[in-house]
Motif scaffolding. Structure first.
Motif, short mmCIF file in Angstrom:
data_model
loop_
_atom_site.label_atom_id
_atom_site.label_comp_id
_atom_site.label_asym_id
_atom_site.label_seq_id
_atom_site.Cartn_x
_atom_site.Cartn_y
_atom_site.Cartn_z
N SER A 182 61.05 31.73 -10.76
CA SER A 182 60.93 32.60 -9.59
C SER A 182 59.73 32.23 -8.73
CB SER A 182 60.78 34.06 -10.07
OG SER A 182 61.90 34.45 -10.84
N GLY A 183 59.00 31.20 -9.14
CA GLY A 183 57.84 30.76 -8.38
C GLY A 183 56.62 30.66 -9.27
N TRP A 184 55.92 29.55 -9.17
CA TRP A 184 54.70 29.37 -9.95
C TRP A 184 53.56 30.06 -9.23
CZ3 TRP A 184 54.03 27.54 -14.75
CH2 TRP A 184 52.73 27.25 -15.17
N ASN A 185 52.96 31.06 -9.88
CA ASN A 185 51.88 31.82 -9.27
C ASN A 185 50.83 32.15 -10.32
OD1 ASN A 185 52.97 34.03 -10.75
ND2 ASN A 185 54.42 34.43 -9.08
N ASP A 186 49.88 33.00 -9.96
CA ASP A 186 48.81 33.34 -10.90
C ASP A 186 49.36 33.98 -12.18
OD1 ASP A 186 46.91 32.33 -9.23
OD2 ASP A 186 46.27 34.27 -8.43
N HIS A 187 50.41 34.80 -12.03
CA HIS A 187 50.97 35.49 -13.20
C HIS A 187 51.64 34.49 -14.15
CE1 HIS A 187 50.27 39.55 -11.65
NE2 HIS A 187 50.59 39.06 -10.47
N SER A 188 52.50 33.63 -13.61
CA SER A 188 53.19 32.67 -14.47
C SER A 188 52.22 31.67 -15.08
CB SER A 188 54.29 31.95 -13.67
OG SER A 188 53.76 31.36 -12.51
N GLU A 189 51.21 31.27 -14.31
CA GLU A 189 50.23 30.33 -14.85
C GLU A 189 49.42 30.97 -15.97
OE1 GLU A 189 46.14 28.11 -13.50
OE2 GLU A 189 47.75 28.25 -12.02
N ALA A 190 49.02 32.23 -15.79
CA ALA A 190 48.25 32.92 -16.83
C ALA A 190 49.07 33.09 -18.10
CB ALA A 190 47.78 34.28 -16.31
N GLN A 191 50.35 33.42 -17.95
CA GLN A 191 51.20 33.58 -19.13
C GLN A 191 51.45 32.24 -19.81
OE1 GLN A 191 54.73 35.92 -18.47
NE2 GLN A 191 53.59 37.66 -17.65
N TYR A 192 51.57 31.19 -19.02
CA TYR A 192 51.74 29.86 -19.61
C TYR A 192 50.49 29.47 -20.41
CZ TYR A 192 52.17 24.83 -20.15
OH TYR A 192 52.21 23.57 -20.69
#
Length: 301
Positions: free
Chosen positions: A168-178
């Motif tokens: 759905s888009g690489w953003n601060d949330h997805s990066e933090a969860q990764y």
């Protein structure tokens, strides 16, 4: 790095740190006597406040006569001694703490390392549809030593409510969860290895993206992590991706884009397996050969 979702991630567990301060082994041993407890079989101490031969008073009743030998169990119990452990009680098992994984020792002389009997930490890299998870599971299940399989995608999806899907888009949330999932995988791998259990991790690590690059894996697992790239042809990953469902299935355009970026591993010095014409068992056998060479001559990364 500060993320919009909260404070920066704390540093990983440092090697050599033991359990938290204040931990008491006695609290974890059902059989350990409590301070002041009466050993099993010993006569109970006199209740506080009573003189040598004075009988205790119970409110509303007269003095309680002392029990004579052979008259059966007492009818009054003023204190509670330790409860004897039952035979099937499980005690606390102290486990070695996990530290950074060191490089396995190469075999003596010209002999090739027996990877099936060696405790290893392996990182299997590849694009979506490369067969990473299938190969990692098969390889882990068919080794002669205990081996765990840790999939970063599975760990990321432990987050149910609020899952930040990178599609759905690489953003601060997805990066933090990764980053959190990668650190969790690294913590698990270090602890498995410290207790004699090999690990194989799989992740789509990009050669041109430091955020999801090898540096984080090396930092969280240790210098002994052995990276191997699984990179079949584009038509193979497209065919395999078409059989997927849910958020694991990507568009053909996304698969082609990821596959193209993975080509950057050529010339990196990492071992690469083209499993376009190999089934899972054959790929696992090639992986063993690659790992034996990597132990003898570790890749520079």
């Amino acid at each position: 790095m500060q993320h919009a979702v909260g404070s920066p991630l704390p540093p990983p567990h440092q090697p050599g740190h033991g359990p938290a301060t204040g931990w008491s082994p006695a609290a974890h041993h059902p059989s350990a006597p409590r301070p002041g407890a009466v050993p099993q079989g010993a006569p109970p101490p006199p209740a506080p406040g009573f003189a040598g031969g004075a009988a205790p008073q119970v409110q509303g009743q007269g003095p309680v006569a002392p029990q004579a030998p052979g008259q059966g169990p007492a009818t009054l119990q003023l204190g509670h001694g330790p409860v004897p452990p039952t035979p099937d009680t499980t005690g606390h098992v102290q486990l070695p703490p996990g530290g950074p994984v060191a490089m396995p020792s190469p075999p003596q002389g010209t002999a090739q390392a027996d990877t099936g009997a060696t405790t290893l930490a392996v990182l299997l890299i590849g694009p979506a549809g490369a067969g990473k998870t299938s190969v990692a599971k098969f390889w882990a299940e068919h080794r002669r030593v205990p081996t765990a399989h840790i999939s970063l995608d599975d760990v990321r999806e432990w987050v149910r409510s609020g899952f930040a899907d990178p599609q759905s888009g690489w953003n601060d949330h997805s990066e933090a969860q990764y980053r959190l999932a990668r650190r969790t995988c690294g913590f698990a791998a270090r602890n498995f290895l410290a207790n004699g259990i090999s690990c194989i991790l799989d992740d789509a690590v990009f050669p041109d993206r430091p955020v999801v690059g090898l540096g984080g894996w090396k930092r969280h697992v240790g210098p002994g992590l052995l990276p191997v790239v699984l990179l079949p042809g584009l038509e193979i990953v497209l065919e395999r991706n078409a059989k997927r469902s849910g958020n694991r299935r990507l568009t053909d355009e996304e698969v082609a884009r990821i596959h193209g970026r993975m080509a950057g591993w050529y010339g990196s010095g990492l071992p690469i397996i083209d499993n376009s014409q190999l089934d899972v068992p054959a790929t696992a056998r090639v992986l063993d050969d690659v790992l034996a060479r990597a132990i003898a001559s570790p890749p520079k990364w």
